[in-house]
Design a protein around this motif. Structure first.
Motif, short mmCIF file in Angstrom:
data_model
loop_
_atom_site.label_atom_id
_atom_site.label_comp_id
_atom_site.label_asym_id
_atom_site.label_seq_id
_atom_site.Cartn_x
_atom_site.Cartn_y
_atom_site.Cartn_z
N ALA A 78 -60.55 -26.30 61.56
CA ALA A 78 -60.50 -26.97 62.86
C ALA A 78 -60.84 -26.02 64.00
N LYS A 79 -60.48 -24.74 63.86
CA LYS A 79 -60.77 -23.74 64.89
C LYS A 79 -62.20 -23.20 64.78
N GLY A 80 -62.88 -23.52 63.69
CA GLY A 80 -64.23 -23.00 63.49
C GLY A 80 -64.25 -21.59 62.96
N THR A 81 -63.16 -21.13 62.35
CA THR A 81 -63.08 -19.76 61.85
C THR A 81 -63.12 -19.65 60.33
N PHE A 82 -63.27 -20.77 59.64
CA PHE A 82 -63.25 -20.73 58.18
C PHE A 82 -64.66 -20.66 57.59
N ALA A 83 -65.57 -21.47 58.10
CA ALA A 83 -66.92 -21.53 57.53
C ALA A 83 -67.94 -21.77 58.64
N SER A 84 -69.15 -21.31 58.38
CA SER A 84 -70.23 -21.53 59.34
C SER A 84 -71.56 -21.56 58.60
N ILE A 85 -72.58 -22.00 59.31
CA ILE A 85 -73.92 -22.02 58.75
C ILE A 85 -74.90 -21.72 59.87
N MET A 86 -75.99 -21.06 59.53
CA MET A 86 -77.05 -20.76 60.48
C MET A 86 -78.30 -21.54 60.05
N LEU A 87 -78.78 -22.40 60.93
CA LEU A 87 -80.00 -23.16 60.70
C LEU A 87 -81.10 -22.57 61.57
N ALA A 88 -82.35 -22.94 61.33
CA ALA A 88 -83.46 -22.46 62.13
C ALA A 88 -84.44 -23.60 62.38
N LYS A 117 -83.13 -13.30 69.39
CA LYS A 117 -83.32 -14.70 68.99
C LYS A 117 -82.76 -15.63 70.07
N ARG A 118 -83.35 -16.77 70.20
CA ARG A 118 -82.82 -17.84 71.04
C ARG A 118 -82.03 -18.74 70.11
N ASP A 119 -80.80 -19.07 70.49
CA ASP A 119 -80.01 -19.93 69.62
C ASP A 119 -79.07 -20.82 70.42
N CYS A 120 -78.45 -21.75 69.71
CA CYS A 120 -77.45 -22.65 70.28
C CYS A 120 -76.42 -22.90 69.18
N ALA A 121 -75.32 -23.58 69.53
CA ALA A 121 -74.29 -23.80 68.52
C ALA A 121 -73.56 -25.11 68.75
N PHE A 122 -73.12 -25.69 67.65
CA PHE A 122 -72.37 -26.95 67.63
C PHE A 122 -71.22 -26.78 66.65
N ARG A 123 -70.30 -27.73 66.68
CA ARG A 123 -69.29 -27.85 65.62
C ARG A 123 -69.54 -29.15 64.89
N ASP A 124 -69.39 -29.11 63.58
CA ASP A 124 -69.51 -30.35 62.83
C ASP A 124 -68.17 -31.09 62.92
N PRO A 125 -68.06 -32.29 62.39
CA PRO A 125 -66.82 -33.07 62.55
C PRO A 125 -65.56 -32.39 62.02
N ALA A 126 -65.69 -31.50 61.05
CA ALA A 126 -64.52 -30.79 60.53
C ALA A 126 -64.14 -29.62 61.44
N GLY A 127 -65.09 -29.11 62.20
CA GLY A 127 -64.86 -27.94 63.05
C GLY A 127 -65.71 -26.75 62.66
N ASN A 128 -66.46 -26.84 61.56
CA ASN A 128 -67.30 -25.73 61.13
C ASN A 128 -68.33 -25.39 62.21
N MET A 129 -68.60 -24.11 62.38
CA MET A 129 -69.59 -23.65 63.34
C MET A 129 -70.99 -23.85 62.75
N VAL A 130 -71.85 -24.51 63.50
CA VAL A 130 -73.24 -24.71 63.11
C VAL A 130 -74.10 -24.07 64.18
N ARG A 131 -74.70 -22.94 63.87
CA ARG A 131 -75.59 -22.27 64.82
C ARG A 131 -77.02 -22.59 64.42
#
Length: 136
Positions: A78-88, A117-131
């Motif tokens: 929920a805090k976004g500290t457990f899992a993340s993914i980097m997309l391009a 790099k230019r980037d942005c970030a979102f959270r998915d519905p669970a809270g995972n960080m999606v950059r």
């Protein structure tokens, strides 16, 4: 040695919400949808990368996880500290505009980062960080 990335895992706390996020917002295709009792594993991936998969999984499905550990994992997700993914993507600004129109949680608007790099970030519905970063 020839090694490739085949599958990575991101936890979900609500299967339908995560499925809608990756399928409808990012345009990923659903490759598998497997359930067992009240748990569900959903494999998604970008249509142009058929050999790259993300498994959206119930984080406390492992029988070795205690109830206390499950609570900690859920809190970290929920805090976004457990899992993340980097997309391009070749155009991070255009992708950002399209993605944010889906009423998702924006963490960072497109920004030029000090590492080049230019980037942005979102959270998915669970809270995972999606950059998402600008690809070459």
């Amino acid at each position: 040695m020839d090694i490739t990335i085949h599958t990575s895992f991101l936890p979900h706390t609500e299967a339908e919400a995560s499925l809608a996020f990756y399928r409808d917002v990012f345009g990923f295709e659903v490759r598998q949808d497997v359930g067992y009792q009240d748990m569900r594993w959903i494999t998604v991936g970008p249509p142009r990368q058929p050999d790259v998969n993300i498994v959206l999984y119930p984080p406390t499905a492992d029988p070795g996880i205690t109830e206390d550990e499950g609570r900690v994992v859920t809190e970290m997700i929920a805090k976004g500290t457990f899992a993340s993914i980097m997309l391009a993507t070749p155009d991070v600004d255009a992708a950002f505009e399209r993605i944010q129109s889906h009423n998702v949680e924006v963490v960072a608007e497109p920004t030029d980062q000090p590492w080049g790099k230019r980037d942005c970030a979102f959270r998915d519905p669970a809270g995972n960080m999606v950059r998402m970063q600008q690809s070459e």
